[in-house]
Design a protein around this motif. Structure first.
Motif, PDB file in Angstrom:
ATOM      1  N   GLN A   1      29.483  35.137  46.337  1.00 14.13           N
ATOM      2  CA  GLN A   1      30.657  34.297  46.527  1.00 14.13           C
ATOM      3  C   GLN A   1      31.276  33.900  45.176  1.00 14.13           C
ATOM      4  OE1 GLN A   1      29.794  30.830  48.772  1.00 14.13           O
ATOM      5  NE2 GLN A   1      31.915  30.138  48.915  1.00 14.13           N
ATOM      6  N   GLU A   2      30.447  33.592  44.199  1.00 15.24           N
ATOM      7  CA  GLU A   2      30.951  33.219  42.881  1.00 15.24           C
ATOM      8  C   GLU A   2      31.662  34.399  42.212  1.00 15.24           C
ATOM      9  OE1 GLU A   2      31.018  30.473  40.990  1.00 15.24           O
ATOM     10  OE2 GLU A   2      30.350  29.248  42.700  1.00 15.24           O
ATOM     11  N   ARG A   3      31.118  35.594  42.399  1.00 13.40           N
ATOM     12  CA  ARG A   3      31.732  36.790  41.794  1.00 13.40           C
ATOM     13  C   ARG A   3      33.123  37.022  42.389  1.00 13.40           C
ATOM     14  NH1 ARG A   3      28.450  40.105  43.589  1.00 13.40           N
ATOM     15  NH2 ARG A   3      26.792  39.668  42.086  1.00 13.40           N
TER      16      ARG A   3
ATOM     17  N   MET B   1      39.141  36.577  42.101  1.00 21.12           N
ATOM     18  CA  MET B   1      40.390  36.090  42.624  1.00 21.12           C
ATOM     19  C   MET B   1      41.125  35.248  41.580  1.00 21.12           C
ATOM     20  SD  MET B   1      39.218  35.011  46.493  1.00 21.12           S
ATOM     21  CE  MET B   1      40.796  34.281  46.816  1.00 21.12           C
ATOM     22  N   GLU B   2      40.387  34.520  40.751  1.00 22.21           N
ATOM     23  CA  GLU B   2      41.029  33.727  39.697  1.00 22.21           C
ATOM     24  C   GLU B   2      41.650  34.612  38.636  1.00 22.21           C
ATOM     25  OE1 GLU B   2      38.102  31.058  38.207  1.00 22.21           O
ATOM     26  OE2 GLU B   2      38.126  29.718  39.992  1.00 22.21           O
ATOM     27  N   ARG B   3      40.964  35.759  38.265  1.00 23.44           N
ATOM     28  CA  ARG B   3      41.508  36.679  37.273  1.00 23.44           C
ATOM     29  C   ARG B   3      42.763  37.340  37.805  1.00 23.44           C
ATOM     30  NH1 ARG B   3      36.016  37.979  36.381  1.00 23.44           N
ATOM     31  NH2 ARG B   3      36.274  39.860  37.672  1.00 23.44           N
ATOM     32  N   ASP B   4      42.727  37.758  39.100  1.00 15.42           N
ATOM     33  CA  ASP B   4      43.907  38.388  39.666  1.00 15.42           C
ATOM     34  C   ASP B   4      45.095  37.433  39.688  1.00 15.42           C
ATOM     35  OD1 ASP B   4      42.409  40.636  39.970  1.00 15.42           O
ATOM     36  OD2 ASP B   4      41.933  40.297  42.121  1.00 15.42           O
ATOM     37  N   ALA B   5      44.788  36.176  39.998  1.00 16.18           N
ATOM     38  CA  ALA B   5      45.868  35.190  40.064  1.00 16.18           C
ATOM     39  C   ALA B   5      46.427  34.922  38.672  1.00 16.18           C
ATOM     40  CB  ALA B   5      45.361  33.895  40.683  1.00 16.18           C
TER      41      ALA B   5
END
Length: 297
Positions: free
Chosen positions: A285-287, A292-296
């Protein structure tokens, strides 16, 4: 001087003179001869016939005295039982009637010196109930014959049958108390005879000063039924009947909605799981979250 022949005037005169009760101290039990005065008794004990009888008695004096004593007691008790029965009567009254017979067994030939000693002997042997008063010694014969015992037992049964339950219980308790007292006296007597130490005294229960108080409570305590939630943060359904056993809970949803401690930057992080499977799920889940944060960004 030879004795007068039977039927002669001298014989009749002697019989008339010796009529009635004479002095007991002038009576010779061995020869069964009653003397009228001290001189006659002195002449009798110096006679050859009396000396021969005394030699025979002297060979076994104890046996002769025991025979005279038993005969005296038998005649006395027989008169007491037939004349007075089980009534309480003065001992001297019975003795006066007993010695009215001229040829009775005299007390001076027995092992009892006085009437008091003889009455005490009757009380010790259980022949009669004896008590002493200001007027003298009294005695009452104890009837131990089989007929009397059967009669007493029948009367006792009749009395118990007519007795109420409460009276019967009181009588039974009184008998038990008397039996316990008798056993206690026997134990005390046996203990005092065997050893000089006094019998132990029962002190009962004693409470020490520093002892902790014991409190007993009869009230029931209600135990609150608390359900501990799992460390993963899963929500338990309050109504188990509405729960669908085929539906699996969303682990990611429950983990994301779980409470997370606040970090120094203000973001909340979930609590790390405890088991190995939960730890793998948490890392996955952390990965995905970092991706998702990098993509955003």
């Amino acid at each position: 001087m030879p004795r007068a022949e039977v039927g002669t005037p001298k014989y009749l005169a002697n019989k008339m003179k010796s009529k009635g009760l004479q002095r007991l101290r002038w009576y010779c039990q061995v020869c069964q001869k009653q003397c009228r005065d001290a001189n006659g008794f002195k002449c009798h004990i110096q006679s050859e016939a009396h000396l021969r009888q005394m030699l025979v008695v002297g060979e076994n004096a104890g046996r002769h005295i025991a025979d005279y004593s038993s005969q005296f007691q038998h005649d006395f008790v027989q008169l007491l039982s037939r004349r007075f029965g089980t009534k309480r009567v003065k001992a001297n009254t019975v003795y006066q009637e007993f010695i009215q017979d001229k040829h009775h067994q005299h007390m001076n030939s027995t092992r009892w010196v006085t009437l008091t000693e003889f009455v005490k002997h009757l009380g010790r042997t259980g022949v009669a109930r004896v008590d002493e008063t200001e007027k003298g010694w009294f005695l009452a014969w104890i009837d131990n014959t089989p007929k009397a015992l059967e009669k007493q037992e029948a009367a006792l049964k009749k009395e118990r049958s007519t007795m109420s339950d409460e009276q019967r219980e009181r009588l039974l308790i009184a008998e038990q108390i008397e039996r316990a007292k008798a056993e206690e006296e026997e134990q005390v007597a046996s203990g005092s005879g065997s050893s000089g130490s006094p019998p132990p005294v029962e002190e009962g229960l004693k409470r020490e000063d520093g002892a902790e108080k014991v409190v007993l409570s009869l009230s029931t305590k209600r135990i609150a039924a608390t359900t501990t939630a799992p460390s993963v943060g899963l929500k338990l359904n309050a109504n188990p009947l509405k729960a669908n056993p085929l539906k699996r809970p969303n682990i990611f949803k429950t983990t994301a909605s779980g409470s997370t401690p606040s970090t120094s930057s203000g973001t909340k992080r979930p609590v790390p799981p405890q088991s190995a499977a939960e730890r793998l799920i948490f890392e996955d889940q952390e990965r995905k979250r970092r991706k998702m944060e990098r993509d955003a960004a």
